[in-house]
Design a protein around this motif. Structure first.
Motif, short mmCIF file in Angstrom:
data_model
loop_
_atom_site.label_atom_id
_atom_site.label_comp_id
_atom_site.label_asym_id
_atom_site.label_seq_id
_atom_site.Cartn_x
_atom_site.Cartn_y
_atom_site.Cartn_z
N ALA A 1 -94.23 106.76 19.02
CA ALA A 1 -94.66 105.36 19.18
C ALA A 1 -95.63 104.97 18.07
O ALA A 1 -95.54 103.86 17.50
N ARG A 2 -96.54 105.86 17.75
CA ARG A 2 -97.49 105.57 16.67
C ARG A 2 -96.78 105.54 15.31
O ARG A 2 -97.13 104.72 14.45
N SER B 1 -89.24 105.33 20.99
CA SER B 1 -90.26 106.06 21.73
C SER B 1 -90.15 105.87 23.24
O SER B 1 -90.75 106.63 24.01
N ASP B 2 -89.40 104.86 23.68
CA ASP B 2 -89.21 104.65 25.12
C ASP B 2 -87.85 105.17 25.59
O ASP B 2 -87.38 104.80 26.67
N GLU B 3 -87.23 106.02 24.80
CA GLU B 3 -85.87 106.51 25.12
C GLU B 3 -85.84 108.04 25.20
O GLU B 3 -84.94 108.68 24.68
N ILE B 4 -86.77 108.62 25.91
CA ILE B 4 -86.83 110.07 25.98
C ILE B 4 -85.59 110.66 26.65
O ILE B 4 -85.09 111.72 26.24
N ALA C 1 -87.41 121.97 23.52
CA ALA C 1 -88.40 122.21 22.48
C ALA C 1 -89.16 120.96 22.08
O ALA C 1 -90.37 121.01 21.83
N TYR C 2 -88.47 119.81 22.02
CA TYR C 2 -89.05 118.64 21.38
C TYR C 2 -89.24 117.41 22.28
O TYR C 2 -90.07 116.56 21.98
N CYS C 3 -88.49 117.32 23.37
CA CYS C 3 -88.54 116.11 24.20
C CYS C 3 -89.67 116.20 25.23
O CYS C 3 -89.44 116.45 26.42
N HIS C 4 -90.89 115.97 24.75
CA HIS C 4 -92.07 116.01 25.59
C HIS C 4 -92.87 114.72 25.39
O HIS C 4 -92.85 114.14 24.29
N PRO C 5 -93.57 114.25 26.41
CA PRO C 5 -94.29 112.98 26.31
C PRO C 5 -95.20 112.87 25.10
O PRO C 5 -95.29 111.81 24.48
#
Length: 320
Positions: A257-258, A229-232, A246-250
């Motif tokens: 992370a959850r 989750s910390d490797e966007i 499409a998918y790499c959003h915060p």
């Protein structure tokens, strides 16, 4: 493995569908050993398409050499746009169906999907052709991939008015990892049913009892455990520009992370939790998953045994 019957298909479908988009299959290579292992896991349903390179060829080789065609549920698709040319026309539909027969080395397709929609094209002639093949026993169930509910309803209204078989299946994007932008475009574009804004679409599927073959069920790799989750930024490099857009959003990485946290608590994997979330939805879903090793698919299949509470489902989706 869990199985379910759907309208128009005389075989039960495995609840997990194998997506034939591995590099080897798209090259048309012999992957019989891999498919043997996938089948041993209880997966009898395979998703391919005319435009997935030569994956139909690989699947056809396996079915012919193993003599198992009648035990396999084949989903394939046609009318994908090429080089900016919309191909959702009666002529291209016939061409793609016949090409799929040749590549798959079969004379019938269990489930046929129209890969993209073109809103300007009348649905009537398309419904007529699909019914022609269905009546001849060459196509079982049929429907749309990346078709919105109102267009499917338009096709089904036409079918009802003319005494024809309607669309009974659909394959939009559906995942805990939201598809926030169109990854590939073409024609009327890619369709997702995730998010609050698509609640009405999901309710339409529930009301009409139309199953969803959920593509990109793990967010094109975001929820496979390959990235944290910390490797966007790593995820963006891994996925390429279209999928990353499409998918790499915060918000998706907050969901990740959850998911990581819940996976740790339940002694499960990220992919198992993400698939369990999808399988918990009210829409009747069949997640499509792909991997080049049977071990990864075996890991995904275990999601069928993982139970999430309603509160956990909401929490994973940032609803609380």
């Amino acid at each position: 493995m869990q199985y379910q019957k759907i309208r128009g298909c005389n075989k039960p479908l495995s609840r997990i569908i194998y997506g034939c988009t591995t590099e080897a299959m798209m090259k048309g290579e012999n992957v019989n050993d891999l498919l043997d292992e996938i089948y041993t896991l209880g997966i009898n349903t395979f998703d391919t398409a005319e435009n997935y390179g030569l994956s139909e060829v690989s699947l056809g080789i396996w079915m012919k050499e193993r003599g198992n065609r009648d035990d396999i549920v084949v989903i394939t698709k046609g009318c994908h746009p090429y080089d900016g040319v919309d191909r959702m026309t009666p002529e291209y539909l016939r061409e793609d169906i016949e090409k799929s027969f040749q590549r798959l080395k079969t004379d019938y397709i269990d489930i046929y999907l129209l890969h993209r929609d073109v809103l300007e094209v009348p649905v009537g002639p398309i419904v007529e052709i699909l019914n022609e093949y269905h009546k001849a026993g060459k196509i079982g169930a049929f429907g749309g991939s990346n078709w919105k509910p109102d267009r499917i309803q338009e096709a089904n209204d036409y079918a009802q008015q003319h005494g024809l078989v309607p669309f009974t299946v659909s394959s939009p994007n559906y995942s805990l990892c939201r598809q926030l932008n169109d990854p590939w475009g073409g024609s009327a574009g890619c369709v997702t049913i995730t998010g609050d804004e698509n609640q009405e679409a999901r309710q339409w599927y529930i009301n009409n009892d139309i199953p969803v073959f959920a593509y990109s069920s793990l967010g094109r790799g975001v929820f496979t455990g390959k990235v944290r989750s910390d490797e966007i930024e790593k995820a963006k490099e891994m996925m390429g520009p279209g999928a990353a857009n499409a998918y790499c959003h915060p918000e998706n990485f907050e969901r990740l992370a959850r998911t990581e946290q819940l996976a740790f608590e339940k002694n499960a994997t990220v992919s198992q939790v993400a698939l369990a979330w999808l399988l918990k939805q009210q829409v009747k879903t069949f997640p499509i998953v792909s991997a080049s090793t049977a071990g990864r698919i075996a890991d995904n299949v275990k999601a069928l045994e993982l139970k999430l509470t309603d509160e956990e489902v909401k929490w994973l989706n940032l609803e609380c």
